[in-house]
Write a protein that holds these residues in place. Structure first.
Motif, PDB file in Angstrom:
ATOM      1  N   ASP A  73      28.025  96.163  44.159  1.00 15.90           N
ATOM      2  CA  ASP A  73      28.266  97.589  43.942  1.00 15.90           C
ATOM      3  C   ASP A  73      28.378  97.947  42.462  1.00 15.90           C
ATOM      4  O   ASP A  73      28.889  99.010  42.104  1.00 15.90           O
ATOM      5  CB  ASP A  73      29.541  98.028  44.671  1.00 15.90           C
ATOM      6  CG  ASP A  73      30.751  97.161  44.303  1.00 15.90           C
ATOM      7  OD1 ASP A  73      30.668  96.395  43.332  1.00 15.90           O
ATOM      8  OD2 ASP A  73      31.789  97.264  44.995  1.00 15.90           O
ATOM      9  N   VAL A 195      36.080 101.790  43.613  1.00 19.26           N
ATOM     10  CA  VAL A 195      36.153 100.837  44.725  1.00 19.26           C
ATOM     11  C   VAL A 195      37.578 100.749  45.236  1.00 19.26           C
ATOM     12  O   VAL A 195      38.499 101.340  44.679  1.00 19.26           O
ATOM     13  CB  VAL A 195      35.642  99.442  44.298  1.00 19.26           C
ATOM     14  CG1 VAL A 195      34.188  99.536  43.861  1.00 19.26           C
ATOM     15  CG2 VAL A 195      36.498  98.850  43.190  1.00 19.26           C
ATOM     16  N   LYS A 199      39.696  95.307  46.366  1.00 14.36           N
ATOM     17  CA  LYS A 199      38.646  94.641  45.585  1.00 14.36           C
ATOM     18  C   LYS A 199      39.050  94.542  44.124  1.00 14.36           C
ATOM     19  O   LYS A 199      38.826  93.510  43.477  1.00 14.36           O
ATOM     20  CB  LYS A 199      37.320  95.378  45.724  1.00 14.36           C
ATOM     21  CG  LYS A 199      36.170  94.656  45.008  1.00 14.36           C
ATOM     22  CD  LYS A 199      34.819  95.124  45.475  1.00 14.36           C
ATOM     23  CE  LYS A 199      33.709  94.263  44.878  1.00 14.36           C
ATOM     24  NZ  LYS A 199      32.380  94.597  45.424  1.00 14.36           N
TER      25      LYS A 199
END
Length: 313
Positions: A73, A195, A199
């Motif tokens: 990502d 995020v 994470k």
């Protein structure tokens, strides 16, 4: 560091304030836990184990909630950077504590909110602070420094080697505060801001676990000394309560509230540390500490006051 189009964060509400006070109490007890575990585990090895255990807990938590941790990502570089900063902070803390007193380390480490506010002011336009809020940070720092003034008086010495060693420890404390602040700025002003908290924390724990354990091996600190129930409980407290629960809560707060407003609450942490010393170790409680606590609370109030109540840029 690039300035991204990030979701707007709001000023702390009552929920955030309560959570931050609880977090500061948890962090204030951490020094007691570290010292309790030192009899069984060398400091850097202890820090590495804490990060590794907490990383596994975060992985399990994320898996149970269906939160992806390994999906591509665009956060890898920022996450690795944050992890290295996180590891560096604890290297400075643990090594610095072998050179200077815990009270001095607390003062210099908790310059972090000042560095955080400065970094966010430059890199995150939505976090710019008013003049009155800068005054609030100054008042809070003055109160925190006052709380440890007695500790400074007791460290006087004419031994030049001891003086230089103490200064090196102090410098490591300042560096630890700067690294802590830089980590917060990276999290807030990079792709990590987009995020999950799980994470973000996993990056820091996993990377720091590898770095710290490798450093411990390089220093010959991979060993287990006399194991006691207290040492095991202390390591468990650090890994589960501090590194897993409290840090996960902290990064969750960063996804919703203004980091500059939250970080100033960390000035309460060393005051909680002194309080735990009074309650658990029988240390004295002075009027100086009461005055310091009032200054810290006043500073927090100034930083978190609504813009409409405090004019001035």
């Amino acid at each position: 560091m690039s300035t991204l189009a990030l979701p707007a964060r709001r000023a702390p509400d009552s929920q955030a304030v309560i959570l931050m006070i609880v977090l500061c109490a948890i962090w204030g007890l951490q020094q007691v836990a570290i010292k309790s575990a030192n009899v069984a585990l060398p400091p850097v090895f202890q820090a590495g184990l804490r990060s590794a255990i907490a990383a596994l807990l975060v992985w399990g938590w994320a898996k149970s909630r269906g939160t992806p941790l390994f999906r591509a990502d665009g956060t890898l570089s920022a996450g690795l950077f944050a992890g290295v900063l996180f590891a560096g902070e604890f290297v400075c803390i643990f090594l610095g504590l072998t050179m200077t007193s815990a009270s001095r380390m607390a003062v210099f480490l908790y310059t972090a909110p000042c560095f955080t506010a400065l970094g966010l002011h430059w890199f995150t336009p939505g976090e710019r602070m008013r003049r009155t809020q800068w005054v609030g940070i100054g008042v809070a720092f003055a109160g925190m420094a006052l709380a440890f003034a007695d500790g400074f008086a007791r460290t006087g010495t004419k031994d030049m080697h001891a003086i230089l060693t103490g200064l090196a420890g102090d410098a490591l404390g300042v560096l630890a505060g700067a690294l802590w602040a830089t980590t917060t700025v990276v999290v807030r002003s990079s792709t990590l801001a987009q995020v999950s908290a799980s994470k973000t924390l996993f990056y820091q724990l996993a990377v720091s676990g590898v770095v710290l354990l490798a450093l411990a091996a390089g220093l010959g600190q991979i060993e287990v000394r006399t194991v006691t129930p207290l040492a095991i409980a202390a390591l468990g407290y650090q890994a589960v309560v501090v590194a897993f629960v409290s840090y996960l809560t902290w990064f969750w707060l960063l996804t919703r509230y203004m980091a500059s407003r939250l970080s100033v609450f960390s000035f309460l942490t060393p005051l909680f540390g002194v309080t735990f010393g009074v309650l658990l170790l029988g240390e004295s409680f002075s009027s100086r500490f009461l005055a310091a606590a009032l200054l810290v609370l006043a500073g927090i109030a100034l930083v978190n006051a609504p813009a409409g109540k405090l004019q001035g840029r």
